[in-house]
Each structure stands twice: as structure tokens, then as C-alpha cells.
Design an enzyme around this catalytic site. Sequence first.
Site, short mmCIF file in Angstrom:
data_model
loop_
_atom_site.label_atom_id
_atom_site.label_comp_id
_atom_site.label_asym_id
_atom_site.label_seq_id
_atom_site.Cartn_x
_atom_site.Cartn_y
_atom_site.Cartn_z
N ASN A 93 18.18 36.44 54.87
CA ASN A 93 16.89 36.72 55.51
C ASN A 93 15.73 35.96 54.88
OD1 ASN A 93 14.77 38.50 56.93
ND2 ASN A 93 14.41 38.92 54.76
N SER A 149 15.20 32.03 64.05
CA SER A 149 13.91 32.29 64.70
C SER A 149 13.94 31.68 66.09
CB SER A 149 12.80 31.62 63.88
OG SER A 149 11.62 31.51 64.65
N TYR A 161 9.66 23.85 59.40
CA TYR A 161 10.15 25.22 59.58
C TYR A 161 11.13 25.26 60.75
CZ TYR A 161 10.12 30.27 60.50
OH TYR A 161 10.50 31.58 60.71
N LYS A 165 15.19 26.44 60.83
CA LYS A 165 15.69 27.58 61.60
C LYS A 165 16.77 27.13 62.59
CE LYS A 165 13.76 30.57 59.34
NZ LYS A 165 14.46 31.70 58.74
N1 LIG Z 1 7.65 37.18 60.91
C1 LIG Z 1 8.02 36.44 61.93
O1 LIG Z 1 7.27 36.24 62.89
C2 LIG Z 1 9.42 35.85 61.96
C3 LIG Z 1 9.92 35.43 63.19
C4 LIG Z 1 11.20 34.88 63.24
C5 LIG Z 1 11.94 34.77 62.09
N2 LIG Z 1 11.43 35.18 60.89
C6 LIG Z 1 12.25 35.02 59.70
O2 LIG Z 1 12.48 36.28 59.13
C7 LIG Z 1 12.70 36.14 57.72
C8 LIG Z 1 11.82 37.14 56.97
O3 LIG Z 1 10.47 36.83 57.25
P1 LIG Z 1 9.26 37.87 57.10
O4 LIG Z 1 8.44 37.72 58.30
O5 LIG Z 1 9.79 39.19 56.71
O6 LIG Z 1 8.49 37.18 55.90
P2 LIG Z 1 7.87 37.79 54.54
O7 LIG Z 1 7.09 36.68 53.97
O8 LIG Z 1 7.23 39.10 54.81
O9 LIG Z 1 9.17 38.05 53.64
C9 LIG Z 1 9.94 37.01 53.10
C10 LIG Z 1 10.55 37.50 51.79
O10 LIG Z 1 11.36 36.42 51.26
C11 LIG Z 1 11.08 36.32 49.87
N3 LIG Z 1 11.35 34.95 49.42
C12 LIG Z 1 10.64 33.85 49.71
N4 LIG Z 1 11.15 32.79 49.07
C13 LIG Z 1 12.23 33.25 48.36
C14 LIG Z 1 13.16 32.63 47.49
N5 LIG Z 1 13.08 31.32 47.20
N6 LIG Z 1 14.14 33.39 46.94
C15 LIG Z 1 14.20 34.72 47.20
N7 LIG Z 1 13.33 35.36 48.01
C16 LIG Z 1 12.35 34.62 48.59
C17 LIG Z 1 9.60 36.68 49.73
O11 LIG Z 1 9.27 37.04 48.41
C18 LIG Z 1 9.49 37.83 50.72
O12 LIG Z 1 9.76 39.07 50.12
C19 LIG Z 1 12.39 34.68 57.39
O13 LIG Z 1 13.60 33.96 57.28
C20 LIG Z 1 11.60 34.21 58.60
O14 LIG Z 1 11.74 32.83 58.81
C21 LIG Z 1 10.19 35.73 60.80
#
Ligand SMILES: NC(=O)c1ccc[n+]([C@@H]2O[C@H](COP(=O)([O-])OP(=O)(O)OC[C@H]3O[C@@H](n4cnc5c(N)ncnc54)[C@H](O)[C@@H]3O)[C@@H](O)[C@H]2O)c1
Length: 253
Positions: A93, A149, A161, A165
Amino acid sequence: MLSNRKIIVTGAASGIGKEIVRYCLSEGASVIACDVNKQALHELESLHEKQSLTDAPFKLTTYQLDISNYSRVSGFFAYLTQEHSDLDGLVNNAGIYLAKSILDYQEDEIVRVIDVNVKGAVYFSQMFGKMLIGKEQNMRKGTIVNISSVSGLEGSSDAIYGLTKAALLGLTKSCAMNFAPYIRVNAVAPTMVNTSMMEVIPEWRKKEYLSHQLIDSPVLPEDVAETVVFLLADKSKHYTGATFDLNNGCYLR
Ligand SMILES: NC(=O)c1ccc[n+]([C@@H]2O[C@H](COP(=O)([O-])OP(=O)(O)OC[C@H]3O[C@@H](n4cnc5c(N)ncnc54)[C@H](O)[C@@H]3O)[C@@H](O)[C@H]2O)c1
């Protein structure tokens, strides 16, 4: 749905990952929550310690690491082999999003986004695969869920990005082939979800996304967690190599 299951969640300390942890625990799984953010992992532990007084038993372990650091990930899997050899689930994730045009990216930023979003998932998938099916005499069943995503399917205004994905969708299909019939590997491709990551999405892009959605109800972190739990559970036993578009019908024509 997940009783007696043991699941790793990366990027577990905030946003979607935090909600996946909560759902896995409430479905009866034990969770090994990894994140680079130590403070946020402490907060996650306290949150579930408090809940465990009234709710399901507390079965959360946290581990601080940067998923893009190969030797740290190797060390983590050495620890798992010792302490959690009955592991059977992985949710890739963790991810980062800089919300920039490719024209504005510096070299170190390109490397960082690809390292975290792609290499991290590759390292975890490889080591998880080796742990479950690396030894012929001791092969075990498991599941991997990769958080891609809508950007991986339809493109992103941030090219780096978006390409990471899309790469996760390729990783999903190839690992589904490499790890069959033992480990099922699927992807979830959400649209915009209200987390801290969304704060950096430019306003014009948010409006554009929403205007493409056929269902007028925002996708929440818990909606992603529900789909992830389904993909980790036996209920999804016929799915592998699949991508679940969690996007309110975005981009249907
Ligand atoms: N929020 C959105 O709109 C969305 C949409 C589609 C996909 N996503 C994907 O969902 C996933 C989670 O995103 P989110 O929105 O919860 O983001 P977020 O920023 O709230 O959480 C991401 C987490 O990953 C951790 N992280 C970052 N780099 C890291 C590393 N090198 N090693 C370990 N941990 C690390 C961060 O500390 C954080 O806790 C991501 O892969 C993101 O691409 C998010």
C-alpha cells in the site's frame, strides 16, 4: 473473514493503510504494520491498544522501515521468518505522490517516486513469494494485494506517479503467473480518496476527477479497505491477476 490470518500492510500508519489495518484486525487477522514514519506507528499502536479494551483481541505488531531500502526489507523478512513464519497476506500500500508535471521533476525526485512506489512493492513481493513458496517441500498459500490507482489505468497529470501505478498493474499480473497456484495476486485501483495524499492534488484536477465519476459519493479509505479485505479472504478465491477499479465509474464511455 480473516480469522487466523497474518497480514503485512505497508504504509500502514496513515490514510488508506491505517484503515486497511483497522479492517483486517476487525475481521480477525493479525497485522504486521510497516511504515517509514515511526511516530505515526506509535500512534497506530496506541489507537488499537485503546480499542482492544472493548473490541477484538489486540494483534498488531509494528515495524519501522523504508520499503525502498533493499537491505532493510531483507532484514525485515529475516525477522518475519524467525517470528512470523505463518504469514499469509501482503498489502503493498505504501506510496508517495508529488503532484507535479514531469517538466518540474528533479532527478532525485524521479528516483525517489519510482523507488518507493515500484521498487518497494517489487522487494516485498519477491521476499514474500520466497518466504511462502521458495522451498519446494514447504509451499504455502497466500494472497497479495497491490494498491495501484485510477492513474495507473487512465493516466495521471503527474507522469512519474502515473507510470509507477501502471507498473504495479504489470507487477500484479506477472506475480500472479509466477506465484500460481500458491499465491493469488490482485490490484485495487482507487479514484481520489480523502487522505493527506489528496491535499497535494491541484484543485482543477480534483474537479476534473469528480466530473468523470458516475456515482456521486466519494470513495473513502474504508471503501478501499473493504475491497482489500475481500481480496485477502477466501471469498475471492477465483480472482488472481485482476484489477479492481474502485472509481465510481470514472472514465466509462
Ligand atoms: N489518496 C488517494 O487519492 C489515492 C488514490 C489512489 C491510490 N492511492 C494509493 O494508496 C496508497 C496509500 O495512499 P494514502 O492516500 O493513504 O497516502 P498517505 O500519504 O496518507 O499514506 C501513505 C503512507 O505510506 C507511508 N510511506 C511513504 N513512503 C514510505 C516508505 N518509503 N516506506 C514505508 N512507508 C512509506 C507514509 O508514511 C504514510 O503513512 C498509495 O500507494 C497511493 O498511491 C491513493
